[in-house]
Design a protein around this motif. Structure first.
Motif, PDB file in Angstrom:
ATOM      1  N   ILE A  30       0.878  -1.171   0.000  1.00 47.23           N
ATOM      2  CA  ILE A  30       0.000   0.000   0.000  1.00 47.23           C
ATOM      3  C   ILE A  30       0.915   1.220   0.000  1.00 47.23           C
ATOM      4  O   ILE A  30       1.737   1.345   0.915  1.00 47.23           O
ATOM      5  N   PRO A  31       0.861   2.141  -0.949  1.00 48.99           N
ATOM      6  CA  PRO A  31      -0.091   2.221  -2.052  1.00 48.99           C
ATOM      7  C   PRO A  31       0.430   1.645  -3.363  1.00 48.99           C
ATOM      8  O   PRO A  31      -0.288   1.686  -4.355  1.00 48.99           O
ATOM      9  N   GLU A  32       1.673   1.102  -3.398  1.00 41.63           N
ATOM     10  CA  GLU A  32       2.254   0.723  -4.682  1.00 41.63           C
ATOM     11  C   GLU A  32       1.326  -0.210  -5.465  1.00 41.63           C
ATOM     12  O   GLU A  32       1.079   0.019  -6.657  1.00 41.63           O
ATOM     13  N   ASP A  33       0.836  -1.261  -4.806  1.00 43.57           N
ATOM     14  CA  ASP A  33      -0.054  -2.187  -5.505  1.00 43.57           C
ATOM     15  C   ASP A  33      -1.497  -1.683  -5.485  1.00 43.57           C
ATOM     16  O   ASP A  33      -2.172  -1.671  -6.513  1.00 43.57           O
ATOM     17  N   ILE A  34      -1.947  -1.305  -4.339  1.00 46.49           N
ATOM     18  CA  ILE A  34      -3.325  -0.809  -4.203  1.00 46.49           C
ATOM     19  C   ILE A  34      -3.318   0.387  -3.252  1.00 46.49           C
ATOM     20  O   ILE A  34      -2.837   0.297  -2.121  1.00 46.49           O
ATOM     21  N   ALA A  35      -3.837   1.520  -3.720  1.00 47.28           N
ATOM     22  CA  ALA A  35      -3.968   2.715  -2.880  1.00 47.28           C
ATOM     23  C   ALA A  35      -5.306   2.673  -2.152  1.00 47.28           C
ATOM     24  O   ALA A  35      -6.285   2.127  -2.681  1.00 47.28           O
ATOM     25  N   ILE A  36      -5.337   3.236  -0.945  1.00 45.56           N
ATOM     26  CA  ILE A  36      -6.561   3.197  -0.129  1.00 45.56           C
ATOM     27  C   ILE A  36      -6.883   4.594   0.389  1.00 45.56           C
ATOM     28  O   ILE A  36      -5.998   5.301   0.892  1.00 45.56           O
ATOM     29  N   ILE A  37      -8.169   4.959   0.282  1.00 45.10           N
ATOM     30  CA  ILE A  37      -8.634   6.213   0.889  1.00 45.10           C
ATOM     31  C   ILE A  37      -9.930   5.938   1.645  1.00 45.10           C
ATOM     32  O   ILE A  37     -10.709   5.060   1.242  1.00 45.10           O
ATOM     33  N   GLY A  38     -10.141   6.654   2.762  1.00 41.65           N
ATOM     34  CA  GLY A  38     -11.373   6.516   3.543  1.00 41.65           C
ATOM     35  C   GLY A  38     -12.081   7.845   3.699  1.00 41.65           C
ATOM     36  O   GLY A  38     -11.748   8.830   3.020  1.00 41.65           O
ATOM     37  N   ILE A  39     -13.045   7.883   4.600  1.00 37.28           N
ATOM     38  CA  ILE A  39     -13.733   9.121   4.998  1.00 37.28           C
ATOM     39  C   ILE A  39     -13.914   9.046   6.514  1.00 37.28           C
ATOM     40  O   ILE A  39     -14.266   7.974   7.019  1.00 37.28           O
ATOM     41  N   ASP A  40     -13.683  10.115   7.214  1.00 41.05           N
ATOM     42  CA  ASP A  40     -13.991  10.307   8.654  1.00 41.05           C
ATOM     43  C   ASP A  40     -12.830  10.920   9.432  1.00 41.05           C
ATOM     44  O   ASP A  40     -13.052  11.607  10.408  1.00 41.05           O
ATOM     45  N   ASP A  41     -11.580  10.574   9.036  1.00 40.71           N
ATOM     46  CA  ASP A  41     -10.413  11.027   9.789  1.00 40.71           C
ATOM     47  C   ASP A  41     -10.477  10.644  11.262  1.00 40.71           C
ATOM     48  O   ASP A  41     -10.350  11.483  12.149  1.00 40.71           O
ATOM     49  N   ILE A  42     -10.667   9.344  11.533  1.00 40.68           N
ATOM     50  CA  ILE A  42     -10.564   8.875  12.916  1.00 40.68           C
ATOM     51  C   ILE A  42      -9.086   8.708  13.271  1.00 40.68           C
ATOM     52  O   ILE A  42      -8.251   8.472  12.399  1.00 40.68           O
ATOM     53  N   GLU A  43      -8.766   8.804  14.558  1.00 42.14           N
ATOM     54  CA  GLU A  43      -7.363   8.790  14.983  1.00 42.14           C
ATOM     55  C   GLU A  43      -6.651   7.496  14.575  1.00 42.14           C
ATOM     56  O   GLU A  43      -5.472   7.492  14.212  1.00 42.14           O
TER      57      GLU A  43
END
Lengths: 339, 339
Positions: B267-280
């Motif tokens: 991560i992220p070279e093979d698969i990039a990841i994004i979320g929502i919320d900005d939890i600690e």
């Protein structure tokens, strides 16, 4: 003689509105000095809330409050979930009362002054002393959780912290680690958890014939991720850094792990990490976090059932301290892919 | 004519105790069928609680309830912290009411039937429809959070979900990713969050001239870590797996990341990841999680100040939908050590 809010106002010379604010836990607009004056007067005049809520409270409402100190620590969410589920089983609803570890808020909880419509309270206190709490259960049913208020006249549910910490340390020793640091020491802490866990750590070192290196005892602050990260940076700065770290909770362990990743160190090859609490976060961490898992379901069930016994009057014996089980949960942060 | 509990008992043929249990949200000992009968009768007979609590509620008590659906998701803890801090600033105390996304519990919250001593309610509903809520604010001050009950006659605070999802997707496109999956789709979901976020994703793909591959739309379940992990396993099983995944919240992203680690993918070279919320949790993850960060402090302040305006009667205008800001927070899970 019944003491009313106006008596407290007269006695202290502050307005009734201010007294009412203090009684309801609304401190924001009350100076610290006035707040203390009012709290002192409440104690001195032996004020008992005498409002409609008080009358209502005599009839069961089917509601229990869970008063807890820290909404940012998933451990308390887990316990809250367990309590809520156990209470629902018995036909009770839970209200969550987040005290933010503030002494005044915890005081109001135990004195029944907060405007709750509840039959009883499950309290995890971080600030109160035995003399702060009612001297008997007649003023409202209370069950304690956590490492504080030992000796107060209430049923108390917790894990054996010394044993838990000894087992965590023994696990690291069994893997051949010889420079085992701890993260989580708190000077003058209001909870006894840090000192009990430190005792368990020292017992294990002692049994293994290991010397204690005071340099390896790192601070815990608020036991949050940031505290674990800061203490891990300190430990890495030592001339002789540790080969394992026992963190007194999982949150600090996760903070410590983030610093090891940044530093390019391997977990557990370079430094093994263990925590306490078994929060879900640690199960999904990379590597997954070895931990001491308290039986939180049992903790919730036990607290709820003791409290309901007191509420209904079916439980009349002297208060007991009930230890719930825990187990060592071995994951990759200590044994790597052996797991 | 005032309707009493006994009228509902007579009308439905169940005991007063059972009616009382339903009204207080104590469902554990009430069958689903009886519960529904009682709730239908409450609606049909237009029952209004007529107890001392009702009288008390006419006098301000300085307490606000925050009713939220999921104690296991730190997003709600963050919002709860923000609300508690904002309320304290204004001299109000917060009670947390954990509804467990149960329709009946949410219904009792909006109907003012739960045994709360509160001046108003901040509600994040996951199950109610507009026809379930009171038709005006006179029955108690309510402010809504979250992606449900659009069009209800209450002030409503949230982020622009479509824009947030579009920006998340655009970020992945800007990094050259061309097979972007989503995790978080929920069929027949009671909240509109999944469909709004899906819209934003589709808009971004469309603007970039990218085709939508339905195989890349993965399920969200309860939006927990386990759901993210299960859907990531599904995506990895595809003949042509994704090169990036937009998870509709951070918890699912963390679950997805644990599966990528297990599979030995980078991560992220093979698969990039994004979320929502900005939890600690995401800030301390390895790698740290790129996310859309809603301004949760502002959300808390805004909800509290709108609600207090309604409670005090200083805010009388028609209900508004207030969008709070958010920002893209770029971390290592999408850009690696460039960050």
């Amino acid at each position: 003689m019944t003491v009313h809010l106006k008596d407290i106002a007269e006695y202290t010379g502050v307005s009734i509105k201010t007294v009412s604010n203090v009684v309801n836990g609304n401190f924001a607009r009350v100076s610290a000095e006035k707040r203390q004056q009012v709290l002192d007067a409440i104690k001195k005049l032996n004020y008992q809330p005498n409002v409609a809520a008080r009358h209502l409270r005599k009839a069961p409402v089917g509601v229990i409050a869970y008063a807890f100190p820290d909404l940012s620590n998933p451990y308390f969410s887990d316990v809250g979930n367990a309590i809520t589920a156990a209470a629902a089983e018995q036909g009770y609803t839970i209200l969550l009362d987040y005290t933010r570890s503030e002494r005044e808020k915890e005081l109001l909880v135990v004195k029944g002054l907060r405007p709750h419509l509840v039959d009883g309270i499950i309290l995890d206190s971080h600030t109160l002393d035995v003399e702060d709490v009612p001297s008997d259960q007649t003023k409202g049913a209370i069950v304690l959780l956590g490492e504080r208020l030992f000796g107060a006249p209430f049923d108390h549910v917790l894990i054996d912290n010394v044993a838990a910490a000894r087992i965590a340390t023994q696990h690291l020793l069994s893997l051949g680690r010889r420079r085992i640091a701890v993260i989580g020491v708190v000077e003058q802490c209001q909870s006894e958890a840090p000192s009990l866990r430190l005792q368990g750590y020292m017992q294990a070192l002692n049994e293994a014939g290991q010397e204690l290196d005071p340099l390896l005892l790192a601070n815990g602050g608020l036991w949050h991720r940031a505290d674990g990260a800061a203490s891990m940076r300190y430990l890495l700065s030592l001339d002789s850094p540790p080969d394992a770290v026992f963190c007194f909770n999982d949150l600090m362990a996760l903070g410590a792990m983030s610093v090891l990743h940044e530093a390019g160190l391997r977990i557990p090859e370079d430094i093994a990490i263990i925590g306490i609490d078994d929060i879900e976060d640690g199960r999904y961490a990379h590597p997954s976090l070895t931990t001491i898992a308290p039986d939180k379901e049992k903790m919730g069930q036990c607290a709820v059932s003791l409290l309901i016994g007191r509420i209904k009057g079916t439980r009349t014996q002297a208060p007991e301290c009930v230890n719930v089980p825990f187990h060592l949960c071995i994951r990759k942060s200590t044994v790597g892919n052996a797991q």
